[in-house]
Design a protein around this motif. Sequence first.
Motif, PDB file in Angstrom:
ATOM      1  N   ALA A   1      -1.699  47.401  63.239  1.00 54.04           N
ATOM      2  CA  ALA A   1      -1.191  46.301  62.419  1.00 54.04           C
ATOM      3  C   ALA A   1      -1.530  44.952  63.044  1.00 54.04           C
ATOM      4  O   ALA A   1      -1.917  44.008  62.347  1.00 54.04           O
ATOM      5  CB  ALA A   1       0.320  46.436  62.243  1.00 54.04           C
TER       6      ALA A   1
ATOM      7  N   GLU B   1      -7.101  39.237  59.684  1.00 53.30           N
ATOM      8  CA  GLU B   1      -6.730  38.466  58.510  1.00 53.30           C
ATOM      9  C   GLU B   1      -6.670  36.976  58.825  1.00 53.30           C
ATOM     10  O   GLU B   1      -7.097  36.133  58.033  1.00 53.30           O
ATOM     11  CB  GLU B   1      -5.382  38.943  57.966  1.00 53.30           C
ATOM     12  CG  GLU B   1      -5.438  40.264  57.221  1.00 53.30           C
ATOM     13  CD  GLU B   1      -6.165  40.114  55.883  1.00 53.30           C
ATOM     14  OE1 GLU B   1      -5.524  39.691  54.893  1.00 53.30           O
ATOM     15  OE2 GLU B   1      -7.375  40.398  55.822  1.00 53.30           O
TER      16      GLU B   1
ATOM     17  N   ARG C   1      -5.132  44.183  62.601  1.00 52.79           N
ATOM     18  CA  ARG C   1      -5.355  43.784  61.201  1.00 52.79           C
ATOM     19  C   ARG C   1      -4.879  42.341  60.987  1.00 52.79           C
ATOM     20  O   ARG C   1      -5.545  41.551  60.294  1.00 52.79           O
ATOM     21  CB  ARG C   1      -4.607  44.742  60.275  1.00 52.79           C
ATOM     22  CG  ARG C   1      -4.722  44.422  58.784  1.00 52.79           C
ATOM     23  CD  ARG C   1      -6.151  44.525  58.275  1.00 52.79           C
ATOM     24  NE  ARG C   1      -6.208  44.245  56.844  1.00 52.79           N
ATOM     25  CZ  ARG C   1      -6.190  45.177  55.905  1.00 52.79           C
ATOM     26  NH1 ARG C   1      -6.122  46.474  56.253  1.00 52.79           N
ATOM     27  NH2 ARG C   1      -6.247  44.852  54.636  1.00 52.79           N
ATOM     28  N   LEU C   2      -3.736  41.981  61.571  1.00 54.86           N
ATOM     29  CA  LEU C   2      -3.228  40.621  61.463  1.00 54.86           C
ATOM     30  C   LEU C   2      -4.227  39.620  62.048  1.00 54.86           C
ATOM     31  O   LEU C   2      -4.501  38.569  61.450  1.00 54.86           O
ATOM     32  CB  LEU C   2      -1.883  40.514  62.178  1.00 54.86           C
ATOM     33  CG  LEU C   2      -1.247  39.117  62.241  1.00 54.86           C
ATOM     34  CD1 LEU C   2      -1.011  38.553  60.846  1.00 54.86           C
ATOM     35  CD2 LEU C   2       0.070  39.165  63.031  1.00 54.86           C
TER      36      LEU C   2
ATOM     37  N   ILE D   1      -1.469  43.238  55.149  1.00 53.54           N
ATOM     38  CA  ILE D   1      -1.370  44.348  56.099  1.00 53.54           C
ATOM     39  C   ILE D   1      -0.711  45.510  55.362  1.00 53.54           C
ATOM     40  O   ILE D   1       0.424  45.377  54.888  1.00 53.54           O
ATOM     41  CB  ILE D   1      -0.549  43.979  57.340  1.00 53.54           C
ATOM     42  CG1 ILE D   1      -1.168  42.763  58.043  1.00 53.54           C
ATOM     43  CG2 ILE D   1      -0.481  45.162  58.305  1.00 53.54           C
ATOM     44  CD1 ILE D   1      -0.393  42.315  59.267  1.00 53.54           C
TER      45      ILE D   1
END
Length: 294
Positions: free
Chosen positions: A281, A288, A284-285, A266
């Motif tokens: 964020a 991922e 994005r986490l 991140i």
Amino acid sequence: MFHVRFMPSSRGQSEGLRPTFIALIATLGLTLATPIFAADLPRIASINLCTDQLLMTLADPEQILGLSPYSRDKTRSWDAARAAQFPRLSGEAEDVLMLKPDIVVAGRYTKRATRELLKDKRLNVTEFDVPRSMEDVRKQILRMGDVVKHPDRAVAEIAKLDAAIARARAVAAKKAYRVLALSRRGWVSGSDSLTGALLAAVGLNSAAKDLGLRGGGFASLEVIVAARPDFLLLSEGDNFAEDEGRAFLLHPALQGFYPPSKRLVIPERLMNCGGPMLAEALDRLAAELERVER
């Protein structure tokens, strides 16, 4: 649309219908808000990277007199491109004083001499502390909304943040992973930090707690490997080491135990402040986690 029979034919009729009209608005659950004109809004300067980003999100552009020296740093600033439209301040008191702002927003740890000088000159300096929980983040967004006189925008940003938490939690719920947030030179973000709070909010466990690093601290390569977290959380995912600090993260031992499939990446600009960027964020986490679980 109101029927023509509700329209008054004279001033007297208009006055007579006013109480009825207000009662109707109340019945429909609407409000008669007093508009805020540009002249009534405070003119604001920011001397901190994190207050920059809250200010740009919640204020009208015309309210922003200037931003901190790091506002255009693409690595640190979430909205560096947008920041380029505003004056960049030096971080010292002199150029802020020349602007004559109604309010100066700053971080609690922004250069103390600058903050004290601005206060001595009778400027309204509003300071924001470092958030350590998601509740702290929500409070700071609401506080900035009040500062800029756009509380409705703050409420909307909190709704976006909560929705992002829910999305990430749905992905993370598959397994209670242990995650170690690791930075240059072996710095570990503690379980009581903003990063730790972000992990906890979506149901992930911070491995920093097992290392006794609640507030954060440095850990040796051996300690990190021995901790055996499920994933490392990093701000960069490339294989280029521009200095020794970055080289730590590319040590063969770490790469052996934690290849790309064991690394969640991140960017720093999404994690270094508490504010609207955290919604991105969290998304994005989630992305991922979905990548490494494939």
